[in-house]
Design a protein around this motif. Sequence first.
Motif, mmCIF file in Angstrom:
data_model
loop_
_atom_site.group_PDB
_atom_site.id
_atom_site.type_symbol
_atom_site.label_atom_id
_atom_site.label_comp_id
_atom_site.label_asym_id
_atom_site.label_seq_id
_atom_site.Cartn_x
_atom_site.Cartn_y
_atom_site.Cartn_z
ATOM 1 N N GLU A 101 -16.959 -75.858 48.740
ATOM 2 C CA GLU A 101 -17.701 -74.527 47.552
ATOM 3 C C GLU A 101 -16.296 -74.167 46.653
ATOM 4 O O GLU A 101 -15.469 -74.452 46.802
ATOM 5 N N ALA A 102 -16.934 -73.535 45.118
ATOM 6 C CA ALA A 102 -16.538 -73.271 44.191
ATOM 7 C C ALA A 102 -15.317 -71.999 44.113
ATOM 8 O O ALA A 102 -15.869 -71.335 45.729
ATOM 9 N N ALA A 122 -17.012 -76.160 39.064
ATOM 10 C CA ALA A 122 -17.898 -76.316 39.640
ATOM 11 C C ALA A 122 -18.238 -77.555 39.009
ATOM 12 O O ALA A 122 -17.944 -78.032 38.639
#
Length: 132
Positions: A101-102, A122
Motif C-alpha cells: 500500500e502507498a 498511488a
Amino acid sequence: MDALVIVLGLVTIAAVNWWFFMARRAAGAAADVGGMQEAVVTVRGGYDPATVHVAAGRPFRLVFDRKEDSSCSEEIVIPDFGIRRFLPAHQQTALEFPAKEAGRYPMSCGMGMLHGELVVDADSEVTDGHHT
C-alpha cells in the motif's frame, strides 16, 4: 598552529556528518521491466537514487548495484518489509517485493549510516519510470 588543526578537524567532522546524515540525494522512479516495476540503486558512499518511487498495488524489484568494498554498505535493511540482506561487493543483488500500500518506507545500511527511502505512490503517480 594547534588552533588551525582543531578547526580543520571540526570542519572535517561536520562535513562527514552532513554527508552521511543530511545531504539530499537524488530521487528516481521504477521502470516497467517485463511486467514488473524495477529500479537500480547504485551503492557507493550512499544510495543513488536515495529515494525510489514505485506504484502501489504492483510487485516490484530493487536491484542494489554495490560498487565498493566499504563495510558500511555491505548490508541493506528495510524494516517495514522484514528485509536485512547482505550485498556482495562489486555485484548486483535483486530483491523482489510484494504489492504494498502507498506509504514511505525507510531503508538503511546495517550500521545506520547510509539512508534512503522507498516511496510507494498511488498507482496513478508513477508511470513509465517517471514520477508525476
